[in-house]
Every structure is written in structure tokens, then in C-alpha cells.
Write a protein that holds these residues in place. Structure first.
Motif, mmCIF file in Angstrom:
data_model
loop_
_atom_site.group_PDB
_atom_site.id
_atom_site.type_symbol
_atom_site.label_atom_id
_atom_site.label_comp_id
_atom_site.label_asym_id
_atom_site.label_seq_id
_atom_site.Cartn_x
_atom_site.Cartn_y
_atom_site.Cartn_z
ATOM 1 N N LEU A 140 0.854 -1.165 0.000
ATOM 2 C CA LEU A 140 0.000 0.000 0.000
ATOM 3 C C LEU A 140 0.895 1.219 0.000
ATOM 4 O O LEU A 140 1.514 1.529 0.997
ATOM 5 C CB LEU A 140 -0.829 -0.057 1.272
ATOM 6 N N GLY A 141 1.001 1.867 -1.153
ATOM 7 C CA GLY A 141 1.898 3.002 -1.234
ATOM 8 C C GLY A 141 1.134 4.302 -1.322
ATOM 9 O O GLY A 141 0.005 4.334 -1.802
ATOM 10 N N ALA A 142 1.752 5.387 -0.880
ATOM 11 C CA ALA A 142 1.074 6.674 -0.928
ATOM 12 C C ALA A 142 0.973 7.186 -2.354
ATOM 13 O O ALA A 142 0.119 7.982 -2.675
ATOM 14 C CB ALA A 142 1.806 7.679 -0.054
ATOM 15 N N ILE A 177 -16.462 0.954 3.053
ATOM 16 C CA ILE A 177 -15.106 1.412 2.756
ATOM 17 C C ILE A 177 -15.072 2.922 2.549
ATOM 18 O O ILE A 177 -14.207 3.624 3.062
ATOM 19 C CB ILE A 177 -14.561 0.676 1.517
ATOM 20 N N ILE A 178 -16.086 3.418 1.801
ATOM 21 C CA ILE A 178 -16.174 4.867 1.589
ATOM 22 C C ILE A 178 -16.311 5.570 2.940
ATOM 23 O O ILE A 178 -15.679 6.587 3.204
ATOM 24 C CB ILE A 178 -17.386 5.205 0.686
ATOM 25 N N GLU A 179 -17.128 4.968 3.819
ATOM 26 C CA GLU A 179 -17.335 5.578 5.121
ATOM 27 C C GLU A 179 -16.043 5.568 5.930
ATOM 28 O O GLU A 179 -15.664 6.567 6.532
ATOM 29 C CB GLU A 179 -18.451 4.835 5.861
ATOM 30 N N ALA A 211 -7.429 -1.399 0.628
ATOM 31 C CA ALA A 211 -6.543 -2.516 0.971
ATOM 32 C C ALA A 211 -6.912 -3.115 2.318
ATOM 33 O O ALA A 211 -6.830 -4.323 2.513
ATOM 34 C CB ALA A 211 -5.097 -2.054 0.975
ATOM 35 N N ALA A 212 -7.353 -2.259 3.245
ATOM 36 C CA ALA A 212 -7.646 -2.746 4.589
ATOM 37 C C ALA A 212 -8.967 -3.490 4.656
ATOM 38 O O ALA A 212 -9.314 -4.060 5.681
ATOM 39 C CB ALA A 212 -7.662 -1.573 5.565
ATOM 40 N N ALA A 213 -9.713 -3.509 3.555
ATOM 41 C CA ALA A 213 -11.002 -4.195 3.559
ATOM 42 C C ALA A 213 -10.827 -5.700 3.638
ATOM 43 O O ALA A 213 -11.758 -6.427 3.963
ATOM 44 C CB ALA A 213 -11.784 -3.839 2.298
ATOM 45 N N ARG A 214 -9.645 -6.153 3.316
ATOM 46 C CA ARG A 214 -9.408 -7.601 3.349
ATOM 47 C C ARG A 214 -8.347 -7.877 4.393
ATOM 48 O O ARG A 214 -7.487 -7.052 4.654
ATOM 49 C CB ARG A 214 -8.895 -8.057 1.987
#
Lengths: 294, 308
Positions: A140-142, A177-179, A211-214
Motif C-alpha cells: 500500500l503506497g502513498a 469502505i467509503i465511510e 486494501a484494509a477491507a481484506r
């Protein structure tokens, strides 16, 4: 560091620092720390004597890059002088374990991001070294823009599908995820606008949220937390801890050492492509900060 | 935060193990290693949703800045047809030998563009998606497939235009229209294979992007888009004419023409380039060979994409 025999660790780390300051930074220096205490959990990332070399095209002086110079070069069958080699990581070895959060610190250009990309399998490792990982690490890159012409919502869907989810699951998860990303919190429905209209902080937040959703076996976070505001940082640190609790391993690169102190138990300090120090976050980060203010 | 353990390598039963041995024991794999072709194909199949969604996103994004939006999907082939009709139909006068030249020409152009656009876009399919390839892990063949899939959608839009042109020029609705779906399917297979090959070469040699338009233009003039490929027999020495007629674009265009052009079906200008059975055999042969070879070629480079 509470119940653990931290004085042993401290002693060892100090020894390593002493050894390194004598400028004899060798590729196999990490082997000197093999006697450290055994952690819980199985290894998830094994990095063994890793060197990474970039071959950069078009890095030469602009003078040599004219059409006639290029033609001369081809006629003379000389190799392209605009190809330069940069050794970004020079002989790094370490092992990370389940449930471990590892912070990577070091000055700009010390090889942190390169190392993460190599762990993610996005950069080839030079002969003689190897990286073994549990599952497929996600990086996960900026600065890893997804699809700037598409809306935030479409990016979420495509990102989730690219992580191997089904269409139905992706659509279920999308509102959450949007939230989580908080991009709609400012009164404007940014999630419906193209990502190219987002501020860098907003798009970094959205990418982290995707990315954090999984749950990941190995999650590599490169400066992605640093761009969010204080509230988002708290939320994402929380999320990283959840991943650690479910036996994942998280690597965190950040110049904001606050986040690393907050999240990571262990830190690795890279300088000029070699490990300068590897140990408990407090000690490593303290030493690093001392080094930087010197 | 508690005293979570800090270490580089462990003591105990694993102390003496090398990284590779430790990796085997805990089921770790080399980062970014290429899976076997069967596993890879299975992965690819599980990403079919991603491919379709991604393809339609590419299309809507590519038209999002134009005022007429997706209308351009139809306007682009129409403008193409208009330009070639003006030059080769009206100015040069190829028109005279061929009945219903406008439809004849449009079939050639649209069918050829389906293949050439797949090649040109294929060359850029990896390089254009580097950001996503570097951020997320998914089978890289998906971006190539998505690119070909967008070309199919563009081609189907062009087909609607084509059928309208055919009907407007009094071509009858004929049973030969059933040749079209299998022909398009075979051409799609061919294009997919071609797209795979172009994607890998384009990822390795970025210069190909500059070269691609010239290659496809030459290919077009060799494909009997503006005239019938039967002319090769008269103008080229025997073996060379045969090679020229083996061109896959010639084969697919020929089938599409015989499916649609029924009003003057017996005109000598419409003669088959190859006998019909040979034409179909070539169409199938090209499709299978290109798809298999292109896919394997792309898969063998799986570890390279997005690196460096």
C-alpha cells in the motif's frame, strides 16, 4: 517492554549498534543476532541476503541524448550510457513473524520503499538472495494511484475485484469502505467524483481503506498512514491492530515516527541500503532520532 | 503494547535452518513467483468479474472527457468509413469495379480495426496500468484481456453501424448472417492471443508504441481492406501470393464479406480468396494458434510486469 527479558534484547541491540558504527557494515551482519529470543507465531516473511539493483534508463546527461548521439552509439555498438545501476538495498536479512508489526525507519533514499517493493514481489532480487512470504503480500503506497479518471466508488469496486473478491461482495463492502475512508465527510460526495479531483491525503485514505477491507497475511504500508489527518490515522492504526490480532504481519514505512511508535513492536533502521539496527521499536527509533538530530 | 518479541531469527529447533528450509517448513513461497499455467488459468477465471468491470471502466473513462461521450463509440467507425470512402471510393475510384462498394469497404475497415486496435492497445496494456500492477497483486493477463474486451465492445458498436449501412444499401437479411457470430468469436480469439504477445513485447520495449501505427498501417494495405485479396494472384508471383493470402485479416474479412454482401453475391469482385472450407479452416487455425502461443508467451513473462 514489560514481562519479557528486555535487558537481554537491549544489550544485544547495543552490541549491534556498536559493531555497526565501526563502518564494517557487512551483508551477513544480521547473523550475529541469531541468539535472540524466539517469538510466538510462525514466520511470514523471510528476507535472506537481499540485494536490489535498479537499472535506470535515460539517467544520463541530456547532452548525450540527442538523436545524433544515439545514432553514433548504435553505429559504434556501444551500450547505452544512459543506463545506470543503482544499488538500493545491499544485503539485508531478517525474518518477520505472525502478529508482528515491523516499522522501517531511515533517512530519505535509504532503501525502505525499495525493500517493501521487493517483499511484495514487485522488484527482482539480485542473484544469491531470496525473499519468502506467506501468501501474496499487498503493498500500500502513498503514490500508487489506481485509476484517476474513475470515481472513488468505481476505484473501490475495481480494487476489491483485483484483490480477488466477487462482484457481489465488492458491492456489499463498498459503502463501508467509503465511510471508513471519510472522504465524504466534508459535505461533498467526493466518492462520486473522479479520483483525479482528490487531494493527496484523500486518495491515500481511500487506497488504505480499499486494501484494509481484506485481511492480509502480509500487509506492507508505505507512508500511506502519514497523509491522513489525525482522526483517520487513529482509525487506521486501529485497523492495523485488528490485522495483527488475526495473525497478520504488517510492515510500516513512515517518516512520522509517532505512528511507528504507536503501532510497531519491532523496528528496522535502514541506512544506505543496509540494516543499521533491528530491535524493539523504542530503542531503534530513539537511536534513529538521535542520529537524525545529530 | 506489550513485550512482543523481537528477533531476526529464532533459536530452538529452527536455529540452524536456512531461509529456504524455514520457508518450506512454514509453507512460504518466493515473493512474486509465477504460478504454473493451469493454476494461472484458474486464477484468471476467478478474475473474470474484474476483467469485465475493468474493461467497461476503461471505456467509460476514455469517453468521459468528450462531450458526446460514448456516442463516439459509433461516431469513430463512421468517421473512419467516411474518410476511406471519400479517398478510395470517390477520388481514386476503386468503387467502379465493386458493387455496393461502401458496405464492402466498411466491412473491411471495421473488421481490420478490430484486430489492429487490439494490437495497438495491447502494446500499451501493461505500461498503461503500471500504477495498478505495482499496487495490487492479480494475474497480469487480466489487463491484457480487459484491453481486448474493450476492443470487442467497440467492434460490436461498429457492427451495429455496419448492419445499418448494409440494410441502407439494400443488402437483404440473409441466412448467411449466422456466419458472423462464429467468425467474430474466432477473430476475438486471434486478437486475444495477439494482444497477449503485444502486451509482453510492449512492456519490454516501450519504443514499440511509436512503431505500432506504422506496422498496422502496412498490415492494413496488405489485408485487402480496400480491394479484394484475390488481386494478389494477378499481381504477385505464385508462392508470395499464397503467403499474402494466408494473412489472418484477409481470412476474417473474407468471411464477414460473404456473410453480409448478398445482393450481388455472384459478382466476380466478391470471389472467395480461398475456397470456403479452407477459409474456415484458416480462421480456426489462426485463432487457436495465436491464442495458445500468445497466452503462453505472456504467462512466461508474468514475473517481469511492473518490475524495475
Amino acid at each position: 517492554m514489560a514481562d519479557f527479558n528486555s535487558d537481554v534484547v537491549t544489550g544485544l541491540t547495543k552490541a549491534v549498534v556498536a559493531e555497526l558504527t565501526t563502518e564494517t557494515v557487512a551483508a551477513d551482519e544480521t547473523t550475529t543476532r541469531k541468539r535472540e529470543p524466539r517469538p510466538l507465531g510462525a514466520p511470514t516473511v523471510i528476507v535472506e541476503n537481499v540485494h536490489v539493483t535498479y537499472r535506470i534508463t535515460g539517467a544520463g546527461k541530456t547532452m548525450n541524448n540527442t538523436p545524433s548521439a544515439a545514432l553514433k552509439r548504435i553505429m559504434a555498438r556501444k551500450s547505452n550510457p544512459t543506463i545506470r545501476e543503482v544499488r538500493a538495498v545491499k544485503g539485508v536479512s531478517f525474518t518477520a513473524y505472525q502478529g508482528e508489526a515491523v516499522g522501517l525507519v531511515g533517512s530519505n533514499g535509504s532503501g525502505k520503499s525499495t525493500l517493501l517493493r521487493a517483499i511484495a514481489g514487485l522488484l527482482p532480487v539480485d542473484q544469491g538472495g531470496a525473499i519468502y512470504t506467506m501468501g501474496q503480500p499487498s503493498l500500500l503506497g502513498a503514490n500508487a494511484a489506481l485509476l484517476p479518471d474513475l470515481s472513488g466508488e468505481q476505484n473501490v469496486i475495481i480494487g476489491l475485484l483485483a484483490m480477488g473478491m466477487t462482484r457481489q461482495r465488492a458491492e456489499e463492502l463498498m459503502p463501508g469502505i467509503i465511510e471508513f475512508s471519510g472522504i465524504d465527510e466534508h459535505g461533498e460526495k467526493f466518492s462520486e467524483l473522479p479520483m483525479s479531483t482528490y487531494s493527496s491525503g484523500m486518495s491515500a485514505r481511500l487506497r488504505f481503506s480499499i486494501a484494509a477491507a481484506r485481511m492480509h497475511d502480509v500487509l506492507l504500508v508505505d507512508e500511506a498512514l502519514a497523509t491522513g489527518d489525525a482522526r483517520f490515522r487513529r482509525r487506521s492504526e486501529e485497523r492495523v491492530r485488528e490485522m495483527l490480532a488475526s495473525a497478520g504481519t504488517v510492515f510500516l514505512v513512515s517518516h512520522a515516527v509517532g505512528t511507528i511508535r504507536e503501532v510497531c513492536d519491532r523496528s528496522i533502521w535502514l541506512e544506505r541500503g543496509v540494516i543499521r539496527m533491528d530491535g524493539p521499536t523504542e530503542e531503534v527509533v530513539d537511536a534513529y532520532e538521535q542520529f537524525m538530530t545529530r | 503494547m506489550g513485550a512482543r518479541v523481537v528477533s531476526t531469527t529464532s533459536v530452538g529447533p529452527e536455529a540452524g535452518l536456512s531461509g529456504a528450509e524455514l520457508a518450506t517448513r512454514y509453507g512460504l513461497a518466493v515473493a512474486g513467483a509465477r504460478p504454473g499455467i493451469v493454476t494461472y488459468t484458474r486464477q484468471l477465471w476467478s478474475y473474470r468479474n474484474f476483467i469485465v468491470t475493468y474493461a467497461s471502466s476503461i471505456i467509460s473513462a476514455s469517453f468521459s472527457k468528450a462531450r458526446l461521450g460514448r456516442l463516439w463509440q459509433v461516431l469513430t467507425p463512421l468517421s473512419n468509413a467516411a474518410v476511406y470512402y471519400l479517398i478510395f471510393g470517390v477520388l481514386v475510384g476503386t468503387k467502379r469495379d465493386v458493387p455496393n462498394f461502401i458496405t464492402y469497404l466498411c466491412i473491411g475497415i471495421f473488421t481490420f480495426l478490430f484486430t489492429s486496435a487490439s494490437a495497438v492497445q495491447g502494446v500499451q496494456s501493461v505500461t498503461k496500468n503500471l500504477a495498478m500492477i505495482r499496487a495490487l497483486h492479480f494475474p497480469r493477463a487480466t489487463v491484457s484481456l480487459a484491453t481486448t474486451w474493450t476492443q470487442l465492445q467497440n467492434f460490436l458498436a461498429a457492427m451495429v453501424v455496419l448492419l445499418a449501412i448494409a440494410l441502407a444499401t439494400h443488402e437483404p437479411i440473409s441466412h448467411t448472417w449466422i456466419y458472423m457470430p462464429p467468425c467474430i468469436a474466432l477473430q476475438l480469439m486471434f486478437n486475444t492471443g495477439l494482444g497477449f504477445a503485444c502486451a509482453r513485447i510492449g512492456a519490454k520495449i516501450p519504443d514499440l508504441k511509436q512503431l505500432a501505427p506504422f506496422v498496422t498501417r502496412t498490415w492494413m494495405y496488405l489485408s485487402g481492406v480496400l480491394y479484394s485479396a484475390t488481386k494478389f494472384d494477378a499481381n504477385l508471383p505464385g508462392p508470395l501470393a499464397t503467403v499474402a493470402k494466408l494473412n489472418p485479416a484477409v481470412v476474417y474479412i473474407d468471411i464477414m464479406r460473404h456473410a453480409l454482401l448478398r445482393r450481388f453475391a455472384n459478382s466476380p469482385a466478391y470471389a472467395w480468396v480461398w475456397p470456403p472450407m479452407v477459409t474456415w479452416a484458416l480462421a480456426i487455425g489462426w485463432a487457436v494458434v495465436a491464442l495458445a502461443a500468445g497466452y503462453i508467451y505472456f504467462w512466461r513473462g508474468e514475473e517481469e510486469y511492473g518490475r524495475g
